[in-house]
Design an enzyme around this catalytic site. Structure first.
Site, short mmCIF file in Angstrom:
data_model
loop_
_atom_site.label_atom_id
_atom_site.label_comp_id
_atom_site.label_asym_id
_atom_site.label_seq_id
_atom_site.Cartn_x
_atom_site.Cartn_y
_atom_site.Cartn_z
N ASP A 1 45.14 -6.14 25.72
CA ASP A 1 45.84 -5.43 24.66
C ASP A 1 47.34 -5.50 24.93
OD1 ASP A 1 45.57 -3.94 22.28
OD2 ASP A 1 43.99 -2.73 23.18
N ASP B 1 48.66 -4.76 19.36
CA ASP B 1 48.55 -3.44 18.75
C ASP B 1 49.55 -3.28 17.60
OD1 ASP B 1 47.42 -0.67 19.00
OD2 ASP B 1 49.52 -0.17 19.39
N HIS C 1 37.87 1.50 18.94
CA HIS C 1 38.20 2.74 19.64
C HIS C 1 38.90 3.77 18.76
CE1 HIS C 1 41.75 0.25 19.65
NE2 HIS C 1 42.49 1.30 19.96
N ASP C 2 39.17 3.43 17.51
CA ASP C 2 39.87 4.35 16.60
C ASP C 2 38.99 4.88 15.48
OD1 ASP C 2 42.37 4.27 17.88
OD2 ASP C 2 42.99 2.48 16.79
N GLU D 1 46.30 -6.62 15.24
CA GLU D 1 45.73 -5.43 14.61
C GLU D 1 46.54 -5.16 13.34
OE1 GLU D 1 44.76 -0.73 15.52
OE2 GLU D 1 46.65 -1.59 16.19
#
Length: 535
Positions: free
Chosen positions: A101, A203, A327-328, A266
């Site tokens: 990431d 990200d 994860h969100d 993302e």
């Protein structure tokens, strides 16, 4: 450094690990790199091709690693740089790619860069971040809002200016219009690429460039009460600026300095804006993440429309990708229900494009209720009461019925699901009809059936709760039939188009069954038919 086929990411299956929750090797209740290394044999048994790690860099953990204080280190919570090097070597030895990431939009407020920037207006690093004078009335510079609640501007009394933070005040945004910032992050990328990582998931890549004039964002006419407060305004000037694409192209050029690496972005944007983030051999991201399935109504017609719209919007030569969990967002098994989770899995692994799995989805992990005194997520703490907490999808991987689900010898950092003693890797591997063994069977079938890897996507008209499509390649045709409903459904032979046999059912009990006429689907069943070799 040659690590195989340049287009490996088109053919592979990605698997996201939230490192805090995958495997704890040192008994502190938090997952770590050695814990991941110990579980690599499981990933090879599952059959995935690439592992993506959420951040593992030094961080005060205000946002659990998405607030980085050192881009080229390993947080002691996760281990050492030697542990990381061992993980890279072990993953590659197991035939797995490793994706990191990259969080370039913002740093921690404890990063040395920000410490310097905050020290004075004259400091050379001052322009590495986004500073503005107060408005004429002494208030915030504009109406931009933090995604984690409140204004996106934090006041620095020492310098009488505000700095911008799209997320927490402890996460000041970098100024990507500054060339030195860009070069510093590109050097970070080179550091990890030289260590052998196979690419980056970047990200909030659409946030990197902000409007040069810092104009107020317009109100959102579709805002609904009960939604997160930052949605009251549209991010017209604070995200998705035209200049961001030049930045992403520069990032791509950095990855192209190394052999066979991938750049993933993302991007939470509507499809017509998302596809602008695709590039070609020299620009853009190979895969801007497509999150359309994360928020859609779970019905055959809704999903059919999303697939059609995405396929139509893709630029020439662009490669699709699909995501069902991360994860969100709440766990897919909770969003669609346990009965539909196998159907969702078959959809993900049979659509055209690269699928990304979220750890635990393959064992049907559900959203874990988090008591108020156990909340760790800063989003939920800042904006309580409307269900924005992300802790419930970040709970420890359920490995066995042993204490703490085999995740740790200590109490885990987040609570476990109450049913972990039943729904865990050890018990589900022993159950031939489990969702875990369905995932394994689908991944193995995908690997052996070229139609499912590089075949075209052809929708077939269907009614009611059935989604029907073909995957066609030079090797022949496979048919995918998914029943999104809780009632049986029948598909006529004319819709299927030819005689077939069942290669796989989500109920794991029809393999080899010949389909000469109509196909009868049971409630909540998906099947893959074929392969049919055309004349």
């Amino acid at each position: 450094m040659d690590q195989g086929d340049r287009d490996w990411w088109r053919n592979g299956i990605f698997y996201q690990i939230y490192p805090r929750s995958f495997g704890d090797s040192d008994g502190d209740g938090v997952g770590d790199l050695r814990g991941i290394i110990a579980r690599l044999p499981y990933l090879t048994r599952l059959g995935v091709d690439a592992v993506w790690l959420s951040p593992i860099f030094p961080s005060p953990m205000a946002d659990f690693g998405y607030d980085i204080s050192d881009y080229t280190g390993i947080d002691p919570l996760f281990g050492t740089m030697e542990d990381f090097d061992d993980l890279v070597a072990a993953a590659h030895d197991a035939g797995l790619k490793l994706i990191l990431d990259l969080v370039p939009n913002h740093t921690s407020d404890q990063h040395p860069w920000f410490t310097e920037a905050k020290s004075s207006r004259e400091n050379p690093k001052r322009d590495w971040y986004i500073w503005r004078d107060p408005a004429p009335d002494g208030g915030v510079p504009n109406n931009w809002l933090s995604e984690f609640g409140g204004s996106a501007w934090a006041y620095d009394e020492a310098s009488s200016q505000y700095y911008y933070h799209a997320f927490l005040a402890q996460q000041p945004d970098l100024n990507w219009r500054n060339r030195d910032v860009r070069q510093a992050i590109y050097d970070v990328m080179r550091f990890w690429l030289a260590k052998g990582v196979d690419g980056f998931r970047v990200d909030v890549i659409w946030h990197l460039i902000k409007d040069a004039d810092f104009r107020d964002n317009p109100p959102n006419p579709h805002y609904r009460e009960g939604r997160p407060p930052h949605e009251k305004i549209l991010t017209q000037y604070s995200t998705d600026q035209p200049e961001v694409h030049a930045v992403i192209t520069e990032m791509r050029h950095v990855t192209e300095e190394f052999d066979n690496r991938v750049l993933i972005g993302e991007v939470y944007l509507p499809l017509h804006r998302l596809v602008a983030y695709y590039g070609n051999d020299l620009s853009g991201a190979q895969m801007p993440f497509n999150f359309a399935l994360l928020s859609t109504l779970w019905s055959a017609r809704s999903v059919e429309t999303i697939i059609a719209d995405y396929e139509k919007a893709l630029p020439s030569g662009a490669w699709p990708n699909w995501v069902l969990g991360n994860h969100d967002r709440p766990r897919v098994a909770s969003r669609v229900g346990p009965a539909q989770a196998p159907v969702a899995a078959m959809l993900l692994l049979t659509l055209r494009g690269t699928p990304t799995l979220y750890y635990g989805d393959e064992i049907g992990m559900r959203q874990v209720p988090i008591a108020p005194d156990q909340v760790r997520d800063p989003f939920e703490r800042n904006v309580p009461g409307i269900g924005v907490g992300r802790d419930g999808c970040r709970t420890p991987m359920q490995w066995s019925a042993e204490p703490n689900a085999g995740f740790s010898s200590a109490r885990p950092w987040l609570p476990l699901a109450h049913d972990f003693a039943r729904d865990n890797v050890a018990s589900l591997e022993a159950d031939g009809a489990s969702i875990l063994n369905l995932y394994k069977a689908m991944i193995a079938l995908r690997r052996g059936l070229p139609q499912l890897v590089h075949g075209s996507y052809e929708p077939v008209a269907a009614q009611g709760d059935v989604l029907l499509y073909r995957r066609r390649s030079a090797e022949g045709v496979a048919v995918v039939a998914l029943n999104f409903g809780a009632q049986p459904a029948t598909i006529t032979s004319s819709a299927i188009g030819f005689s077939n046999e069942v290669l796989l059912s989500t109920l794991m009990d029809r393999q080899g069954e010949k389909i000469e006429g109509a196909l009868d689907l049971r409630a909540n069943e998906g099947v893959i038919l074929g392969p049919h070799q055309e004349d």
